[in-house]
Design an enzyme around this catalytic site. Structure first.
Site, short mmCIF file in Angstrom:
data_model
loop_
_atom_site.label_atom_id
_atom_site.label_comp_id
_atom_site.label_asym_id
_atom_site.label_seq_id
_atom_site.Cartn_x
_atom_site.Cartn_y
_atom_site.Cartn_z
N HIS A 364 1.07 -1.68 0.02
CA HIS A 364 0.32 0.42 -0.02
C HIS A 364 0.58 1.58 -0.08
O HIS A 364 0.07 2.85 0.15
CB HIS A 364 -0.63 -0.11 1.71
CG HIS A 364 -2.46 -0.51 1.15
ND1 HIS A 364 -2.98 -0.38 0.28
CD2 HIS A 364 -2.41 -1.98 1.32
CE1 HIS A 364 -4.33 -1.10 0.21
NE2 HIS A 364 -3.63 -1.84 1.47
N LYS A 545 -9.74 13.44 3.62
CA LYS A 545 -8.93 12.11 3.68
C LYS A 545 -8.20 12.82 5.12
O LYS A 545 -8.17 13.81 5.69
CB LYS A 545 -8.30 12.27 2.87
CG LYS A 545 -7.28 13.18 1.68
CD LYS A 545 -6.51 13.67 0.56
CE LYS A 545 -7.07 13.43 -0.44
NZ LYS A 545 -7.37 11.91 -1.11
N LYS A 657 -14.34 7.86 -4.65
CA LYS A 657 -16.17 8.36 -4.15
C LYS A 657 -16.89 9.39 -4.79
O LYS A 657 -17.73 9.91 -4.51
CB LYS A 657 -16.14 7.88 -2.86
CG LYS A 657 -15.29 7.02 -2.17
CD LYS A 657 -15.05 7.09 -0.81
CE LYS A 657 -14.39 5.99 -0.03
NZ LYS A 657 -13.51 7.05 1.11
#
Ligand SMILES: *Cc1c(COP(=O)(O)O)cnc(C)c1O
Length: 811
Positions: A364, A545, A657
């Site tokens: 990641h 975020k 999104k």
């Protein structure tokens, strides 16, 4: 008007059988499970009663899914993740089992509002951000696709901290999602495993035997995760830690009450709190213990299950695929080797082969400081036998590849490299966007890739359309269904059928009204929490975020200041009204991120108080960003800020999104932005800034930050305003450190990308004043983004990595 229609619909639906039925189940649970009457029930009582009624609809499917796997012997996926950021479950579950309307109607006849009930549920914040949310979307998609799977994680008593602001500064409070107990989780007392720590390794007749110094019990708690239309339900199994010694009775009887509970307290510490996502804290013993705790419990569970139906561990990879979400569960490799070699007498080489064919690993991050390294000294203390096996594996790997480069070793400079370890013991390692996987192959694991060609694959992240469109944006979902019919929820490529409607003025109008309604809904919800009143005709510009330097919230707030100064200089020009919305948490120990938070709040206070710019610019920063807040903010966004330094955001899922909810993106060529832009078309995406190659070149230039500032009058005046205390009255030095870092190092290249960002923001304004053009772009963004469904991502994992198929047939 809307209200009367809604209640008319609700009351007509209430007469339907489904609503009647559900109503009596709710009332029954209210009385028999909660112990309250309809006349005395609190909102939480109603929520618990409804949740039980909904859970009853899931349980038969859940049991049937387990039975199916047992009888058919399907290959199973085990998804190991330190984080599952699942958020609320009630409404999502209602939607997936198709009883949302019935629940609204049933509660309405009881005088209770469904939305209030839903919003009473605490968020299960068992994760920090994108990585944990990805795991949650993937579990839901695996259930939707009928991919037999179990998610394994930790049942943290306290999830991600609650954020509040004091004088603009982030403060952290413990979160308490289990305060009223959890309706969803079922304790499985038959599934308990003893997990050892510490102690030493003894030689018994030439064979090593690990004698742990302490033992902790892992206790299983299961949550059913039901897929779309309720055809299949997988399990999320979370481990809670307890002590084999509940109470030291001898100490208690001596009057040492605190000491008597000591074993229980220190065992429970392992599942007490979500570990802060904080690079400077990495290397702490508790985190290593948490990682081993849940991984070892999962493996004991998996192997125990396998051995009840099989007798040959060599065949494990045919029935079992274990996915490691990042390196947090990478100790799975050595733990499996230990079980194979020490407990089942396998030869080391053969054990390595079986283990490697069972495990796969998702990378990641490329950030070196975020790649886990455990000091060998710590590993020797906590997991002495595992360290021996890692050393043996390192020698084995070296013997296979005598020419291998120093850097691919599993042990270097007194540390165990968990990334290299995970790679070496996996049949596949995947990156999470096309660009990221390319960088994983060319940079992070380039040497390992040449030794193990073909091992690295890409699986671009995705998001679950049920939660992120159907639940979060019901009005858009309805508009889509009206236009193309149902079925898109589990076949998101069908959104392409909307494409011709981008040129239909009527559809555009309806689309625009939907966005507007979402903006009004968001403004109303935020004003309940004390947020200033918002002009909902303004452009809603959202950056939501985690706060991190590489995500560059700093660049956004610097642009906000520049924009404000320009409005003040020319107050009568034709400015496009904007609301700048920031949301996100910083790791508690991340000083620079905390400075950025404070700066945003300081700037918001000054700008929102300026009568000259009042209707043209507002800055808001609602505290405590979480999944539920994301569900409110994202559908209301006109503009999505995806502005990370190129090469640093592995994929992002927030970007997806927003796109799927009809926001246009201002963004760099980073992570999945690249693929979003390719799909929606370059002319419908506001690209700015340097690409990865330019970033590397720029970083290598001497004094690049000062040069960029010298070249940008706008940035200079912003820096001056902050430096003279315009936003920190009485304390001009408050942002000295932040400004020094910007002028001197600027590792994330805020200064170098500033002008490009600033100009691109002006182009955003120019387009926003043409609603037809804007809405056309937004509709095309939605219609061309079906690819970003997590169903597509899971299909990719199933075929490329796990070699599994759906238990539902098809898919
Ligand atoms: C989607 C999501 C994230 C990830 O956002 P990015 O923009 O991809 O970093 C983080 N937190 C929450 C609550 C989310 O829903």
């Amino acid at each position: 008007m809307a209200d009367t229609t809604a209640s008319a619909n609700a009351s007509s639906a209430a007469h339907s059988y489904a609503a009647e039925q559900l109503r009596s189940e709710i009332v029954r649970h209210l009385m028999l499970t909660v112990g309250a009457g309809t006349d005395t029930a609190t909102l939480t009582d109603w929520r618990i009663a409804l949740s039980h009624a909904v859970r009853d609809r899931v349980t038969p499917t859940w049991l049937e899914s387990q039975r199916h796997i047992k009888s058919q012997g399907n290959k199973q996926v085990y998804y190991l993740s330190m984080e599952f950021l699942i958020g609320r479950l009630l409404e999502d579950t209602c939607i997936n089992v198709g009883i949302r309307d019935a629940a609204v109607a049933a509660l309405a006849t009881l005088g209770v509002d469904f939305d209030d009930v839903v919003r009473d549920e605490p968020d299960a914040a068992l994760g920090n951000g994108g990585l944990g949310r990805l795991a949650a979307c993937y579990l839901e998609s695996m259930s939707t696709l009928g991919c037999p799977a179990t998610g394994y994680g930790i049942r943290y008593e306290h999830g991600l901290f609650k954020q509040s602001f004091e004088d603009g500064r982030q403060t952290e409070l413990p979160e308490d999602w289990l305060g009223h107990g959890s309706v969803w989780d079922v304790e499985r007392s038959a599934h308990r495993h003893l997990i050892g720590f510490g102690g030493g390794v003894e030689d018994v007749d030439g064979a090593p035997v690990w004698n742990p110094g302490t033992t902790i019990i892992a206790e299983a708690h299961d949550i059913a995760i039901v897929g779309w239309q309720g055809n299949w339900a997988n399990t999320l199994r979370l481990w809670a830690a307890t002590s084999p010694t509940v109470l030291d009775l001898e100490r208690f009887n001596r009057g040492d009450y605190l000491g008597a509970s000591e074993p229980e307290i220190s065992a429970r510490a392992l599942s007490r709190v979500l570990y802060p996502d904080d690079s400077s804290d990495a290397g702490k013993e508790l985190r290593l213990k948490q990682e081993y705790f849940f991984t070892a419990a999962a493996l004991a569970d998996i192997l125990g299950g396998f051995l009840t139906t099989h007798d040959d561990l060599r065949r494990l990879p045919e029935s079992v695929a274990i996915q490691m979400n990042d390196t947090h569960p990478a100790i799975a490799g050595p733990e499996l080797l230990r079980i194979f070699v020490d407990e089942h007498g396998f030869e080391f080489d053969e054990a390595v082969e079986i283990v490697t064919n069972t495990l796969s690993y998702t990378n990641h991050t490329l950030l070196p400081e975020a790649l886990e390294q455990w000091p060998t000294e710590l590993m020797a203390r906590v997991l002495p036998r595992h360290l021996q096996l890692i050393e043996q594996l390192d020698q084995w790997h070296h013997s296979q590849f005598p020419e291998r480069a120093e850097s691919v070793g599993l042990l270097a400079y007194g540390n165990v490299s968990m990334g290299n370890l995970a790679f070496v013991l996996s049949h596949h390692t995947n990156g999470v966007s096309a660009l990221h996987s390319e960088l994983v192959r060319k940079e992070l694991f380039s040497e390992l890739d040449s030794l193990h060609p073909g091992r690295i694959v890409n699986e671009t992240n995705g998001i679950a359309p049920r939660r992120w469109i159907k639940l979060a944006n019901p009005s858009l979902a309805e508009l889509i269904t009206d236009a193309i019919g149902t079925g898109w929820e589990a076949d998101l490529d069908r959104l392409a059928e909307l494409e011709p409607l981008a040129d239909d003025p009527e559809f555009r109008g309806a689309f625009g009204r939907t966005k507007n309604a979402n903006k009004i809904r968001m403004a109303a919800r935020l004003s309940q929490d004390g947020c200033p009143k918002l002009n909902t005709a303004a452009l809603f510009d959202v950056q939501a975020k985690r706060i991190h330097e590489y995500k560059r919230q700093l660049m956004n707030i610097l642009h906000t200041i520049a924009h404000w100064s320009r409005i003040k200089a020319e107050p009568n020009a034709d400015w496009v009204p904007r609301v700048k919305i920031f949301a996100g948490k910083s790791a508690p120990g991340y000083a620079m991120a905390k400075d950025i938070i404070r700066l945003i709040n300081d700037v918001a206070a000054v700008i929102n108080d300026d009568p000259q710019t009042r209707d043209l610019l507002t800055v808001i920063y609602p505290p405590n960003y979480n999944v539920s807040m994301a569900e409110t903010l994202i559908p209301a966004a006109d503009l999505s800020e995806q502005i990370s330094t190129a090469g640093m955001e592995a994929s992002g899922t927030g970007n997806m999104k927003f796109t799927l909810n009809g926001a246009l993106t201002i963004g760099t060529l980073d992570g999945a932005n690249v693929e979003i832009r390719e799909r929606v078309g370059a002319e419908h995406f506001f690209l700015f800034g340097m690409n990865t190659a330019e970033v590397s070149a720029r970083r290598a230039e001497h004094a690049h930050a000062q040069a960029a500032i010298d070249a940008s009058p706008a940035l200079q005046s912003v820096i001056e305003l902050i430096g003279e205390g315009r936003f920190s009255p009485g304390e001009p030095g408050r942002y000295c450190g932040l400004l020094d870092s910007l002028k001197q190092h600027d590792y994330f290249l805020v200064a170098s990308d500033f002008d490009s960002y600033d100009e691109t923001q002006s182009r955003v304004d120019e387009r926003f004043v043409h609603p037809d053009h804007w809405q056309r772009d937004a509709i095309l963004n939605v219609s061309r983004s079906g690819f970003f469904s997590s169903d597509r991502a899971i299909r990719g994992y199933m075929s490329d990595i796990w070699s599994t198929s759906s238990a539902l047939g098809g898919a």
